[in-house]
Motif scaffolding. Structure first.
Motif, mmCIF file in Angstrom:
data_model
loop_
_atom_site.group_PDB
_atom_site.id
_atom_site.type_symbol
_atom_site.label_atom_id
_atom_site.label_comp_id
_atom_site.label_asym_id
_atom_site.label_seq_id
_atom_site.Cartn_x
_atom_site.Cartn_y
_atom_site.Cartn_z
ATOM 1 N N CYS A 219 -4.878 32.355 -24.173
ATOM 2 C CA CYS A 219 -6.080 32.286 -23.735
ATOM 3 C C CYS A 219 -6.639 30.794 -23.564
ATOM 4 O O CYS A 219 -6.313 30.134 -24.485
ATOM 5 N N CYS B 54 -9.005 29.706 -26.829
ATOM 6 C CA CYS B 54 -8.629 29.647 -28.182
ATOM 7 C C CYS B 54 -6.836 29.524 -28.281
ATOM 8 O O CYS B 54 -6.440 29.254 -29.444
ATOM 9 N N THR C 267 -4.780 31.910 -27.914
ATOM 10 C CA THR C 267 -4.253 32.991 -28.480
ATOM 11 C C THR C 267 -3.086 33.241 -27.524
ATOM 12 O O THR C 267 -3.535 33.502 -26.236
ATOM 13 N N CYS D 208 -9.165 35.573 -23.977
ATOM 14 C CA CYS D 208 -8.753 36.924 -24.773
ATOM 15 C C CYS D 208 -9.969 37.777 -25.087
ATOM 16 O O CYS D 208 -10.927 37.298 -24.823
ATOM 17 N N CYS E 168 -12.656 35.941 -27.388
ATOM 18 C CA CYS E 168 -13.359 34.744 -26.726
ATOM 19 C C CYS E 168 -14.283 35.265 -25.520
ATOM 20 O O CYS E 168 -15.567 35.061 -25.547
HETATM 21 ZN ZN LIG Z 1 -9.329 33.457 -26.927
#
Ligand SMILES: [Zn+2]
Ligand SMILES: [Zn+2]
Length: 261
Positions: free
Chosen positions: A35, A38, A40, A50, A53
Motif C-alpha cells: 500500500c 501505510c 501494508t 489497501c 487506507c
Molecule cells: Zn494502507
C-alpha cells in the motif's frame, strides 16, 4: 490427419486465464504489492492503496463534504450559513460558480497530491479521479448530461518539464464513471511563475489573462466541470473559468482532489 483436436474457444479462454493468474502470482512473489500510504503488503485490490487506507480517504471525504462551502470548497463548521458562500468567499467574484474537493490538503491526501506532481506517478491519477467520482457522486449526478470535463491546461513549457499534466490525467479518471466527455477549449497563453508562496492578490495579478478559450459555438450555454489537482486561492481556476465564460460557457464548477486550508 492430426491426432490433436483444435482447442475449443472456451478451453482456450480457461487456459489463458490460468496462465494470466500464474503470471500474476509470480509477479506478486517477485514484486510484492504494498500500500502506497501505510506500506501494508499483499491485498487483493491491486490499486495503490489497501482497503483500510482507501476507506479512510472516503471517510475523510464524507466529513469534508458535509461541512464544505459549496462555492469555494473550504471546510467550514456544520452550523455556518453557507447560502451565498462562506465568510472567506462571500461577496468576492471567484470566476467559477461552485467548487468541490475530495478532502482538505492534509495528511494522506497531501502525500498523494505531492506524488502526482511527478510523471512516474501518473498511473495514480485515473485511480484518484475514480475515487473523487465515487466520493462526490451525489453532487456530480446533478450535472447536465452534456457537461464537458475541461482539465486546467499547463503552459507548454511547464508541460514539457513535467512530462504530463496531472489535471488531464485526473479528468480521464472522472470521465468514465461520470460518463461525461473531456474537451479542451482552453490554452494557457501566459507562463506564470510558481505561485505556491505568493499572496492571494499577487496570484490574481499573475493569473490575469493567463488563459484563452478557443472560440467554439458549442461552448454556448454549456456547463463545464473544470478539473485540477489542488485548489488554493482559486486564482488559477478563476482565471480559467473567466476565459471559458467569455467564450460562452454558462456555468463552471470546479472539481479538485484537495482544498488547501
Ligand atoms: Zn494502507
Ligand atoms: Zn466559500
Amino acid at each position: 490427419m492430426s491426432l490433436m483436436r483444435p482447442l475449443s474457444s472456451s478451453m482456450r479462454r480457461i487456459l489463458a486465464q490460468g496462465l494470466a493468474s500464474c503470471v500474476r502470482a509470480v509477479d506478486d512473489l517477485v514484486f510484492p504489492w504494498t500500500c502506497l500510504l501505510c506500506g501494508t503488503e499483499g491485498g487483493a485490490l491491486h490499486g495503490p492503496l489497501c482497503a483500510s487506507c482507501r476507506a479512510g480517504l472516503l471517510d475523510a471525504a464524507a466529513v469534508a463534504g458535509a461541512s464544505a462551502c459549496p462555492r469555494c470548497a473550504l471546510p467550514i463548521g456544520p452550523y455556518a450559513d453557507l447560502r451565498r458562500g462562506c465568510a472567506e468567499c462571500r461577496g468576492h467574484s471567484l470566476g467559477f460558480d461552485a467548487a468541490l474537493a475530495l478532502a482538505p490538503y492534509a495528511e494522506s491526501l497531501r502525500d498523494l497530491c505531492l506524488r502526482l506532481k511527478h510523471e512516474r506517478n501518473a498511473w495514480l491519477a485515473p485511480w484518484l479521479g475514480n475515487l473523487l467520482a465515487e466520493a462526490r457522486q451525489s453532487e456530480f449526478a446533478r450535472l447536465p448530461r452534456d457537461t464537458w470535463i475541461v482539465p486546467v491546461p499547463l503552459h507548454w513549457r511547464r508541460r514539457l518539464q513535467r512530462g504530463y499534466n496531472q489535471a488531464e490525467a485526473l479528468a480521464k479518471g472522472l470521465s468514465r464513471p461520470l460518463d461525461l466527455r473531456i474537451r479542451q477549449p482552453l490554452r494557457r497563453i501566459k507562463a506564470t511563475d510558481r505561485l505556491a508562496h505568493k499572496a492571494a492578490s499577487d496570484r490574481m495579478d499573475a493569473m490575469r489573462q493567463a488563459f484563452r478559450a478557443r472560440p467554439d459555438p458549442s461552448l454556448n450555454g454549456r456547463t463545464i466541470l473544470l478539473v485540477d489537482d489542488i485548489l488554493t486561492t482559486g486564482a488559477t481556476c478563476g482565471a480559467a473559468a473567466r476565459a471559458l465564460k467569455q467564450a460562452g460557457a454558462k456555468r463552471v464548477i470546479v472539481a479538485v482532489l484537495a482544498r488547501t486550508l
